[in-house]
Design a protein around this motif. Structure first.
Motif, PDB file in Angstrom:
ATOM      1  N   GLY A 236       6.412  10.519  -0.852  1.00  0.00           N
ATOM      2  CA  GLY A 236       7.550  10.182  -1.677  1.00  0.00           C
ATOM      3  C   GLY A 236       8.815  10.792  -1.117  1.00  0.00           C
ATOM      4  O   GLY A 236       8.842  11.968  -0.742  1.00  0.00           O
ATOM      5  N   LEU A 237       9.862   9.996  -1.023  1.00  0.00           N
ATOM      6  CA  LEU A 237      11.152  10.451  -0.514  1.00  0.00           C
ATOM      7  C   LEU A 237      12.180  10.288  -1.628  1.00  0.00           C
ATOM      8  O   LEU A 237      12.932   9.314  -1.658  1.00  0.00           O
ATOM      9  CB  LEU A 237      11.564   9.641   0.722  1.00  0.00           C
ATOM     10  N   GLY A 238      12.173  11.201  -2.558  1.00  0.00           N
ATOM     11  CA  GLY A 238      13.049  11.074  -3.698  1.00  0.00           C
ATOM     12  C   GLY A 238      12.464  10.126  -4.731  1.00  0.00           C
ATOM     13  O   GLY A 238      11.276   9.813  -4.732  1.00  0.00           O
ATOM     14  N   LYS A 239      13.324   9.633  -5.619  1.00  0.00           N
ATOM     15  CA  LYS A 239      12.889   8.807  -6.734  1.00  0.00           C
ATOM     16  C   LYS A 239      12.683   7.350  -6.366  1.00  0.00           C
ATOM     17  O   LYS A 239      11.963   6.634  -7.051  1.00  0.00           O
ATOM     18  CB  LYS A 239      13.913   8.893  -7.872  1.00  0.00           C
ATOM     19  N   GLN A 240      13.308   6.864  -5.302  1.00  0.00           N
ATOM     20  CA  GLN A 240      13.336   5.434  -5.056  1.00  0.00           C
ATOM     21  C   GLN A 240      12.842   5.012  -3.679  1.00  0.00           C
ATOM     22  O   GLN A 240      12.926   3.836  -3.337  1.00  0.00           O
ATOM     23  CB  GLN A 240      14.755   4.897  -5.285  1.00  0.00           C
ATOM     24  N   LEU A 241      12.308   5.927  -2.910  1.00  0.00           N
ATOM     25  CA  LEU A 241      11.800   5.587  -1.583  1.00  0.00           C
ATOM     26  C   LEU A 241      10.386   6.125  -1.418  1.00  0.00           C
ATOM     27  O   LEU A 241      10.062   7.207  -1.895  1.00  0.00           O
ATOM     28  CB  LEU A 241      12.690   6.163  -0.473  1.00  0.00           C
ATOM     29  N   GLN A 242       9.569   5.375  -0.725  1.00  0.00           N
ATOM     30  CA  GLN A 242       8.229   5.819  -0.362  1.00  0.00           C
ATOM     31  C   GLN A 242       7.948   5.407   1.078  1.00  0.00           C
ATOM     32  O   GLN A 242       8.221   4.270   1.485  1.00  0.00           O
ATOM     33  CB  GLN A 242       7.176   5.207  -1.266  1.00  0.00           C
ATOM     34  N   PHE A 243       7.408   6.333   1.843  1.00  0.00           N
ATOM     35  CA  PHE A 243       7.015   6.052   3.230  1.00  0.00           C
ATOM     36  C   PHE A 243       5.509   6.211   3.338  1.00  0.00           C
ATOM     37  O   PHE A 243       4.930   7.168   2.814  1.00  0.00           O
ATOM     38  CB  PHE A 243       7.712   7.013   4.191  1.00  0.00           C
ATOM     39  N   GLY A 244       4.864   5.267   3.997  1.00  0.00           N
ATOM     40  CA  GLY A 244       3.415   5.323   4.132  1.00  0.00           C
ATOM     41  C   GLY A 244       2.978   5.000   5.545  1.00  0.00           C
ATOM     42  O   GLY A 244       3.600   4.171   6.238  1.00  0.00           O
ATOM     43  N   ILE A 245       1.921   5.659   5.979  1.00  0.00           N
ATOM     44  CA  ILE A 245       1.312   5.361   7.273  1.00  0.00           C
ATOM     45  C   ILE A 245      -0.198   5.276   7.076  1.00  0.00           C
ATOM     46  O   ILE A 245      -0.750   5.884   6.158  1.00  0.00           O
ATOM     47  CB  ILE A 245       1.640   6.424   8.347  1.00  0.00           C
ATOM     48  N   ALA A 246      -0.855   4.497   7.918  1.00  0.00           N
ATOM     49  CA  ALA A 246      -2.309   4.357   7.831  1.00  0.00           C
ATOM     50  C   ALA A 246      -2.871   4.080   9.209  1.00  0.00           C
ATOM     51  O   ALA A 246      -2.229   3.438  10.059  1.00  0.00           O
ATOM     52  CB  ALA A 246      -2.695   3.237   6.873  1.00  0.00           C
ATOM     53  N   TYR A 247      -4.091   4.573   9.418  1.00  0.00           N
ATOM     54  CA  TYR A 247      -4.835   4.274  10.645  1.00  0.00           C
ATOM     55  C   TYR A 247      -6.238   3.852  10.236  1.00  0.00           C
ATOM     56  O   TYR A 247      -6.930   4.591   9.528  1.00  0.00           O
ATOM     57  CB  TYR A 247      -4.901   5.492  11.570  1.00  0.00           C
ATOM     58  N   SER A 248      -6.644   2.660  10.668  1.00  0.00           N
ATOM     59  CA  SER A 248      -7.972   2.148  10.340  1.00  0.00           C
ATOM     60  C   SER A 248      -8.674   1.685  11.609  1.00  0.00           C
ATOM     61  O   SER A 248      -8.038   1.145  12.516  1.00  0.00           O
ATOM     62  CB  SER A 248      -7.881   0.972   9.363  1.00  0.00           C
ATOM     63  N   ALA A 249      -9.993   1.869  11.633  1.00  0.00           N
ATOM     64  CA  ALA A 249     -10.817   1.404  12.751  1.00  0.00           C
ATOM     65  C   ALA A 249     -11.922   0.530  12.174  1.00  0.00           C
ATOM     66  O   ALA A 249     -12.933   1.046  11.687  1.00  0.00           O
ATOM     67  CB  ALA A 249     -11.411   2.585  13.515  1.00  0.00           C
ATOM     68  N   PRO A 250     -11.742  -0.800  12.174  1.00  0.00           N
ATOM     69  CA  PRO A 250     -12.728  -1.685  11.539  1.00  0.00           C
ATOM     70  C   PRO A 250     -14.158  -1.488  12.020  1.00  0.00           C
ATOM     71  O   PRO A 250     -15.094  -1.678  11.259  1.00  0.00           O
ATOM     72  CB  PRO A 250     -12.205  -3.082  11.896  1.00  0.00           C
ATOM     73  N   ASN A 251     -14.336  -1.120  13.276  1.00  0.00           N
ATOM     74  CA  ASN A 251     -15.677  -0.872  13.817  1.00  0.00           C
ATOM     75  C   ASN A 251     -15.881   0.613  14.089  1.00  0.00           C
ATOM     76  O   ASN A 251     -16.640   0.997  14.975  1.00  0.00           O
ATOM     77  CB  ASN A 251     -15.894  -1.676  15.099  1.00  0.00           C
TER      78      ASN A 251
END
Length: 600
Positions: free
Chosen positions: A379-394
């Motif tokens: 969460g970046l304050g009240k009105q911003l959100q930053f997200g990251i993800a790493y997935s390996a299907p296999n």
């Protein structure tokens, strides 16, 4: 019993000391704990931490949506993790009380009030008046006979305490006579209250002895689907596809466990036999276009119980949520697509509202497939959100060209902006993904969005594929009965050592909450499913060297979700595909879909 009596001690001790009974009835005194309703079911019982479900950014729109809960099993996250809340200058209401030493501290009590002198006496003589933290007394709140009876009993305890500590000079004889008279008058209510509390304690003990667990919640979802192809050909064989009516179903059970009230362990078991009308090249229509959202996995036999999700979520900091999952996909775990398109895509626990997979998500979210990985929301304050993800299907496969870091992967980053009242949401998304040669995921593809044309889902045999994907999404709640969402996505595919290609999709959707009926939902979406817009001259994906999709196929979808109570809903819908497989020589296809969902 002790917890219940303590809720009334300081409150109705004051009331019982008043010389005039009317003052007690119409100007009740607030204790250090919230005065319960007359129903004894509100007796405070200490509970273990509740399991947290969907502990992501809270994206509901309370002022604009229906009063009825659209997703009844959804549990609000503990601590409202990373909540993007409206900016407000109002004081937060707090029901806890604070001791006051002068009646002048209570802002809503004035010297002209008829009970002012009585309240002043209780404050200054007995020191037992408590007010709200906003310095109010709220004297016009009504008082039930049960509450008064319980408070009177608590007042006697307080008097005994004063007498035992040699403070009897604080209590006048006329006060004791009044209390004795009131105790006699309310003795039937006191006896009945004790009986009800004893019964409640017995029922609570029985429930605790037979419950499944104190920290785990079980959420169930069953759906039955009537479906049929009304028009259309198989784009591979160029022959009419069968128009048979089918009746299929699926069930999922989700266990949500919390260990400290601020984390969540989720495990999903599911099985069914729902086949999508648009799934793969070997399917009914020979194309991925029109792929429905309710279909069972194509990698397992029908009616096989499978482990559909294993995930653990916790708060690393008050504004940082970490999701670690053994089986899921980054877009779902980070909660990226749902917040932007809430009326067409619900949570993973409740399933989609839209009929097709395309209506739920843009191209950038669909390359991931299921597998292990990690997602982080900040969460970046009240009105911003930053997200990251790493997935390996296999990532669970130890063989060559597989594994967590040496096989197929997807790395995703997104920034979301919310207006102060949450009626506007904007998101920018970037995805980088790689697929080694000849690897197959849960969607049945080596690479691609698993929706859209056949060419956009194709790769070069024996060659690894890299993609960089870019997406812009928007949602705007016009009013309580109308919302608009849309997106545009662009992808760059690189067939390593061979050449490049470009892909694109777009969509615009309209949602109509409470359409014709409270709690109902109507939806219409028009867009272009992912298609290959350009291909390097030396690359052949099956249509010839350098041949990309030559025509534009439009996806038109409409559905109406009607609620039968809080836990049953029926959703009829239609999917119309023009120029299937982005080829105008193919006749249009039309699907009919009627989904009934039971939640428990």
């Amino acid at each position: 019993m002790s917890n219940f009596r303590w809720n009334y001690r300081s409150i109705l001790f004051l009331l019982s000391l008043l010389d005039i009974l009317a003052i007690l009835v119409f100007y009740p005194i607030k204790s250090q704990a919230e005065l319960p309703k007359s129903d004894v079911s509100t007796v405070e019982v200490k509970k273990p931490p509740e399991a947290v479900v969907n502990q992501t950014v809270e994206t509901s729109i309370p002022p604009l949506t229906s009063k009825k809960a659209r997703n009844p099993e959804r549990v609000t996250p503990v601590s409202q993790l990373l909540e993007v809340a409206p900016v407000t200058n109002k004081k937060t209401t707090n029901n806890s009380a604070e001791q006051v030493t002068s009646v002048s501290q209570l802002s809503d009590v004035k010297p002209t009030d008829w009970a002012f002198q009585a309240l002043q006496s209780l404050v200054e003589r007995y020191g037992v008046i408590a007010g709200y933290t906003d310095e109010t007394f709220k004297g016009n709140r009504s008082l039930t006979r049960y509450e008064f009876a319980a408070g009177l009993n608590a007042a006697l305890d307080r008097l005994n305490e004063l007498i035992a500590t040699s403070t009897t000079d604080l209590v006048k004889r006329e006060d004791l006579d009044t209390i004795k008279k009131l105790q006699e008058q309310f003795s039937p209510e006191l006896a009945q209250l004790r009986g009800r509390l004893d019964s409640l304690e017995m029922r609570t003990a029985k429930l605790e002895s037979t419950q499944f667990t104190t920290t785990t919640k079980l959420v169930g979802r069953t759906q039955i689907v009537f479906s049929s192809l009304l028009a259309g050909n198989n784009v591979v064989t160029k022959t009419p596809a069968p128009r048979n009516i089918t009746l299929q179903g699926s069930t999922s059970l989700r266990l949500n466990t919390s260990f400290n009230g601020k984390d969540s362990l989720g495990i999903t078991l599911s099985g069914g036999n729902i086949g999508s009308l648009g799934q793969t090249r070997t399917g009914l229509l020979g194309t991925y276009e029109g792929r429905t959202a309710d279909n069972s996995s194509i990698t397992f036999a029908p009616n096989t119980i499978t482990l559909g999700g294993v995930r653990y979520r916790f708060l690393a900091t008050p504004n940082t949520q970490v999701n670690i999952y053994a089986l899921s996909d980054g877009a779902s775990e980070i909660g990226l697509s749902g917040p932007i398109n809430p009326y067409f895509e619900s949570s993973s626990a409740t399933g989609a509202n839209g009929i097709s997979r395309f209506s739920r998500r843009s191209l950038v979210y669909n390359y991931g497939d299921s597998g292990p990985g990690i997602a982080i929301l900040q969460g970046l304050g009240k009105q911003l959100q930053f997200g990251i993800a790493y997935s390996a299907p296999n990532g669970n496969n130890p063989t060559p060209n597989n594994g967590l870091f040496t096989g197929r992967y997807l790395a995703l980053a997104q920034l979301i902006y919310y207006s102060s009242n949450k009626n506007l949401r904007l998101a920018a998304t970037y995805v980088n993904t790689y697929s080694p040669p000849n690897t197959i995921g849960f969607s049945g593809t080596n690479f691609g969005p698993a929706v859209g044309s056949n060419l956009v889902n194709s790769t070069v045999a024996g060659v690894g594929t890299v993609a960089n994907l870019y997406g812009l999404q928007a949602f705007y709640q016009v009013n309580s009965r109308l919302a608009i969402n849309g997106w545009v996505s662009y992808g760059v595919h690189r067939y390593l050592g061979r050449g490049d290609a470009n892909a694109m999709d777009w969509a615009v959707g309209l949602a109509f909450p409470d359409l014709f009926s409270e709690g109902a939902l109507g939806g219409v979406l028009v867009g272009m499913e992912p298609k290959l817009t350009r291909l390097s001259p030396n690359v052949d994906l099956g249509a010839g060297a350098g041949q990309a999709d030559k025509d534009t196929s439009l996806h038109v979808e409409a559905f109406y979700q009607y609620k039968i109570g809080d836990n049953i809903e029926v959703t009829p819908g239609l999917i119309w595909i023009t120029a299937p497989d982005s080829n105008s020589s193919n006749p249009d296809s039309l699907f009919a879909w009627v989904r009934t969902v039971f939640r428990f």
